[in-house]
Design a protein around this motif. Structure first.
Motif, PDB file in Angstrom:
ATOM      1  N   UNK A  46      38.139 -39.080  47.072  1.00 32.47           N
ATOM      2  CA  UNK A  46      37.712 -38.368  45.872  1.00 32.47           C
ATOM      3  C   UNK A  46      37.180 -39.390  44.871  1.00 32.47           C
ATOM      4  N   UNK A  47      35.915 -39.290  44.545  1.00 34.64           N
ATOM      5  CA  UNK A  47      35.272 -40.316  43.720  1.00 34.64           C
ATOM      6  C   UNK A  47      35.004 -39.777  42.319  1.00 34.64           C
ATOM      7  N   UNK A  48      35.531 -40.453  41.293  1.00 37.16           N
ATOM      8  CA  UNK A  48      35.273 -40.012  39.915  1.00 37.16           C
ATOM      9  C   UNK A  48      33.860 -40.370  39.466  1.00 37.16           C
ATOM     10  N   UNK A  49      33.312 -39.520  38.599  1.00 38.37           N
ATOM     11  CA  UNK A  49      31.983 -39.835  38.046  1.00 38.37           C
ATOM     12  C   UNK A  49      32.064 -40.171  36.562  1.00 38.37           C
ATOM     13  N   UNK A  50      33.153 -39.781  35.907  1.00 38.41           N
ATOM     14  CA  UNK A  50      33.263 -40.000  34.458  1.00 38.41           C
ATOM     15  C   UNK A  50      32.411 -39.032  33.653  1.00 38.41           C
ATOM     16  N   UNK A  51      31.853 -38.031  34.326  1.00 37.30           N
ATOM     17  CA  UNK A  51      30.960 -37.076  33.659  1.00 37.30           C
ATOM     18  C   UNK A  51      31.661 -35.719  33.508  1.00 37.30           C
ATOM     19  N   UNK A  52      31.581 -35.181  32.302  1.00 34.53           N
ATOM     20  CA  UNK A  52      32.149 -33.868  31.980  1.00 34.53           C
ATOM     21  C   UNK A  52      31.029 -33.037  31.373  1.00 34.53           C
ATOM     22  N   UNK A  53      30.893 -31.785  31.804  1.00 29.34           N
ATOM     23  CA  UNK A  53      29.783 -30.983  31.265  1.00 29.34           C
ATOM     24  C   UNK A  53      30.254 -29.594  30.837  1.00 29.34           C
ATOM     25  N   UNK A  54      29.439 -28.991  29.997  1.00 29.89           N
ATOM     26  CA  UNK A  54      29.660 -27.600  29.592  1.00 29.89           C
ATOM     27  C   UNK A  54      28.301 -26.909  29.625  1.00 29.89           C
ATOM     28  N   UNK A  55      28.178 -25.968  30.570  1.00 27.16           N
ATOM     29  CA  UNK A  55      26.898 -25.268  30.758  1.00 27.16           C
ATOM     30  C   UNK A  55      26.987 -23.881  30.150  1.00 27.16           C
ATOM     31  N   UNK A  56      25.839 -23.306  29.812  1.00 26.79           N
ATOM     32  CA  UNK A  56      25.864 -21.911  29.352  1.00 26.79           C
ATOM     33  C   UNK A  56      26.337 -21.010  30.498  1.00 26.79           C
ATOM     34  N   UNK A  57      26.866 -19.867  30.141  1.00 25.36           N
ATOM     35  CA  UNK A  57      27.239 -18.860  31.123  1.00 25.36           C
ATOM     36  C   UNK A  57      26.041 -18.546  32.022  1.00 25.36           C
ATOM     37  N   UNK A  58      26.269 -18.312  33.287  1.00 24.85           N
ATOM     38  CA  UNK A  58      25.152 -17.958  34.171  1.00 24.85           C
ATOM     39  C   UNK A  58      24.534 -19.158  34.861  1.00 24.85           C
ATOM     40  N   UNK A  59      25.085 -20.346  34.561  1.00 20.86           N
ATOM     41  CA  UNK A  59      24.605 -21.560  35.233  1.00 20.86           C
ATOM     42  C   UNK A  59      25.763 -22.183  36.015  1.00 20.86           C
ATOM     43  N   UNK A  60      25.426 -22.880  37.076  1.00 21.06           N
ATOM     44  CA  UNK A  60      26.419 -23.647  37.836  1.00 21.06           C
ATOM     45  C   UNK A  60      25.792 -24.991  38.164  1.00 21.06           C
TER      46      UNK A  60
END
Ligand SMILES: O=c1ccn([C@H]2C[C@H](O)[C@@H](COP(=O)(O)OP(=O)(O)OP(=O)(O)O)O2)c(=O)[nH]1
Ligand SMILES: [Mg+2]
Length: 146
Positions: A46-60
């Motif tokens: 399991x490799x960490x990326x250090x990236x955290x995101x928040x997308x609008x509803x309806x996106x993946x």
């Protein structure tokens, strides 16, 4: 071209993922590790990326393998395509697996996978007893020939 603004928190040592060319659909993700790491044949890491995101509803976000790593070394994504839900606020992590014959040495900052942002639809069921007829019908899995 349609664009979409996505909130991102970069806790990694590396720059934000970016599109490598004008027409790329995916942004490469960097392995946010401090030391080289060995992935043995058939081993998962399991490799960490250090990236955290928040997308609008309806996106993946879809996490996909990089074909070069897959072809040259057998390094791919163990879960086929990783699914990042729009309500996920944790760190994006990549489940790498080594399908090659040799140990793979993963280096800090290596581009290990790519992330494609996609729209999806929410469905609701209409229960029926019979489906409509089509030319294909139930034929599949090579039914039309090779
Ligand atoms: O390659 C991946 C796949 C998933 N996730 C995170 C984001 C995603 O929103 C969450 C859940 O993923 P998924 O639904 O694929 O896993 P699950 O086994 O069904 O876990 P859960 O019960 O948490 O949904 O885990 C990753 O960081 N990397
Ligand atoms: Mg799930």
């Amino acid at each position: 071209m349609e664009t979409c603004k996505i909130k991102v928190k970069n806790m990694s040592k590396y720059p934000l993922p970016k599109y490598q060319t004008k027409g790329s659909s995916g942004m490469d993700l960097y392995a946010n590790i401090s030391n080289p790491l060995v992935i043995k044949p058939l081993e998962r890491k399991l490799i960490p990326t250090g990236i955290y995101i928040s997308m609008p509803n309806g996106y993946e976000a879809q996490i996909r393998a990089r074909s070069g790593l897959s072809f040259k070394y057998g390094i791919t994504i163990a879960n086929g395509i990783g699914t990042i839900d729009s309500d996920y606020r944790g760190e994006i992590k990549i489940i790498l697996i080594n399908f090659g014959e040799k140990n793979y040495i993963l280096h800090p900052g290596e581009r290990i996978a790519q992330m494609v942002i996609s729209k999806y639809v929410r469905i609701y069921w209409e229960k029926v007893d019979e489906l409509d007829n089509t030319q294909r019908g139930q034929g599949g899995l090579g039914h039309s020939g090779i």
